[in-house]
Scaffold this active site. Sequence first.
Site, PDB file in Angstrom:
ATOM      1  N   THR A 187       0.840  -1.207   0.000  1.00  0.00           N
ATOM      2  CA  THR A 187       0.000   0.000   0.000  1.00  0.00           C
ATOM      3  C   THR A 187       0.871   1.252   0.000  1.00  0.00           C
ATOM      4  O   THR A 187       0.634   2.187  -0.786  1.00  0.00           O
ATOM      5  CB  THR A 187      -0.933  -0.010   1.237  1.00  0.00           C
ATOM      6  OG1 THR A 187      -1.750  -1.180   1.168  1.00  0.00           O
ATOM      7  CG2 THR A 187      -1.806   1.224   1.279  1.00  0.00           C
TER       8      THR A 187
ATOM      9  N   GLN B 155       1.383  -9.307  -6.370  1.00  0.00           N
ATOM     10  CA  GLN B 155       1.006 -10.723  -6.505  1.00  0.00           C
ATOM     11  C   GLN B 155       1.983 -11.517  -7.366  1.00  0.00           C
ATOM     12  O   GLN B 155       1.826 -12.734  -7.490  1.00  0.00           O
ATOM     13  CB  GLN B 155      -0.409 -10.836  -7.103  1.00  0.00           C
ATOM     14  CG  GLN B 155      -1.510 -10.312  -6.191  1.00  0.00           C
ATOM     15  CD  GLN B 155      -1.765 -11.185  -4.970  1.00  0.00           C
ATOM     16  OE1 GLN B 155      -1.414 -12.368  -4.937  1.00  0.00           O
ATOM     17  NE2 GLN B 155      -2.364 -10.602  -3.940  1.00  0.00           N
TER      18      GLN B 155
ATOM     19  N   THR C  74      12.956   5.253  10.894  1.00  0.00           N
ATOM     20  CA  THR C  74      13.917   4.210  11.256  1.00  0.00           C
ATOM     21  C   THR C  74      13.529   2.900  10.579  1.00  0.00           C
ATOM     22  O   THR C  74      12.355   2.527  10.554  1.00  0.00           O
ATOM     23  CB  THR C  74      13.915   4.012  12.801  1.00  0.00           C
ATOM     24  OG1 THR C  74      14.222   5.275  13.383  1.00  0.00           O
ATOM     25  CG2 THR C  74      14.928   2.973  13.242  1.00  0.00           C
TER      26      THR C  74
ATOM     27  N   CYS D  20      -9.261  -7.861   1.121  1.00  0.00           N
ATOM     28  CA  CYS D  20      -9.412  -6.487   1.586  1.00  0.00           C
ATOM     29  C   CYS D  20     -10.870  -6.050   1.512  1.00  0.00           C
ATOM     30  O   CYS D  20     -11.279  -5.146   2.197  1.00  0.00           O
ATOM     31  CB  CYS D  20      -8.547  -5.549   0.752  1.00  0.00           C
ATOM     32  SG  CYS D  20      -6.904  -6.177   0.511  1.00  0.00           S
TER      33      CYS D  20
END
Length: 388
Positions: A72, A179, A237, A325
Site C-alpha cells: 500500500t 502478486q 527508522t 481487503c
Amino acid sequence: MDRIYLDYAATTPTHPDVVKAMLPYFSGTFGNPSSIYACGQEAKEAIEEARSRAALLIGARDEEIVFTSGGTEADNTALKGVAYARKDRGNHIITSSIEHHAILETCHFLETQGFEVTFLSVDGHGMVDPDDVSRAITGKTIIVSIMHANNEAGTIQPIAEIAKITCEAGVYLHTDAVQTVGHVPFNVDKLGIDLLSMSAHKLYGPKGVGFLYVRKGTRLVPFMHGGEQESGRRASTHNVPGIVGLGKAAQIAQQEMVEEAERVTRLRNKLIKGMLENIDHVQLNGHPQVRLPNNVNLSISYAEGEAMCLNLDREGICCSTGSACSSGTTEPSHVLLALGLDPLQAHSSLRFSLGKWTTEEEIDRVLDVLPRIVTKLRAMSPLQKSHG
Ligand code: PLP
C-alpha cells in the site's frame, strides 16, 4: 481437523527460514542502522544484504530499491511521488478499473488535488488493451499504473507491450507487482518498468514490509518526510527484522520460484478442471491461460459466496469470496464487475489461491467437499428453484 489454507493471495505464512533469519535483529543486533557503532552498522549491513537480494529477484540495481511498510505504501509513494514531482509537466494519470484499492483510492485522492485520472476498462478476461493505453495518453499524462497481475481474477497484464507505449511517450510506467514478485520470474529492464510495488507478506515474508523499485533517474517526491533514511526517499527508522525477512524470502523465491510455479500450476489446473467437471453452472473468472500460477476464481451460480466460504471453513478449508481487503463488506467485487459479471454472479464467486504448502491431497479434499456444499446451498436457494 487439519486446516487447508487456500488463501495465499491474501497473505502467506512466514517461511520458517525467514523467521529464523529475522530473530537476531529483534534483541541481539537491535541497533539503529543509522548509528555508527558496531551493532548499528551490523544492522545496516543486514539491510544492504536484503536490498541486494530484493534487487536480484527483479533484475534491479541495489540503489533502486526503497524499503516501505508494504504494498500500500509503495503504491501511494509511486503515484503521489510522481504526481507531485511531475506536476510541472502535466496532471493526467492513467490506471485500470481493476487495480487494488491502494491504487484506486490514491487516484481518487489525487483527483481531489487537481489531477485527472483515466480508469481504463478491461475485457471479459480482465485484460487491459495496450491500444487503450496508447489512446488515453495525452500531452499532460505523467504516469501510467497498471498492475502486473490481478489479485482477484489472477489475470497477468501485457506489461511489456504497455511499457513500449509509455516509453515512447516519455511517460512513467508503474506496476503493482504485489502478486507476482517471487512467484513469476521477471526483469524490470526487460519489461521496461520505471516503478514497481512489492509486499513481503505475499511471498512468505513478514507483514508490514515491502519495497518500491524506482528506476535510476525517476523523479519522485518522498511520501514520508523526516530523516535521511533510504537516501532521503523514505524517512523513518528502518524495520530491520522485517527487511531482513523480506531479503530472506526473496532469496528463497529466487531459488525455488520456477519449480514451485510449475508444481502449483499443475495443482491449480487440477482444481479448475475438477470444479468445472463436478459442479454445474460454474464459470472460471479471469484469463484461462494468462493467469497467476496459483489463482482459481470461480463463479458458482445459485450459491452465495459467503455461505460457501463459511461452510468450507467449517470443513477446515480457508478461501476467499474475492479480495480479502473487501471481505466483510456486502459490495460485490469491483474487479469481477469490471470483467462484466452481474452483481449476482460476483456474489457467487470464490477465490482459491494455492501456495508452497498446498498438496494434491488438499486439492482432492476441496473437490470432494465443495460440490456437496453447493448441492446443499442450492437446495435452499430460491434462485436455483426459479432457474434450475
Ligand atoms: N496490491 C495488491 C495487488 C495486493 O494484493 C495487496 C494486498 O492484498 C496490496 C497491493 C497491498 O499490500 P499490503 O498489504 O502490503 O499493503
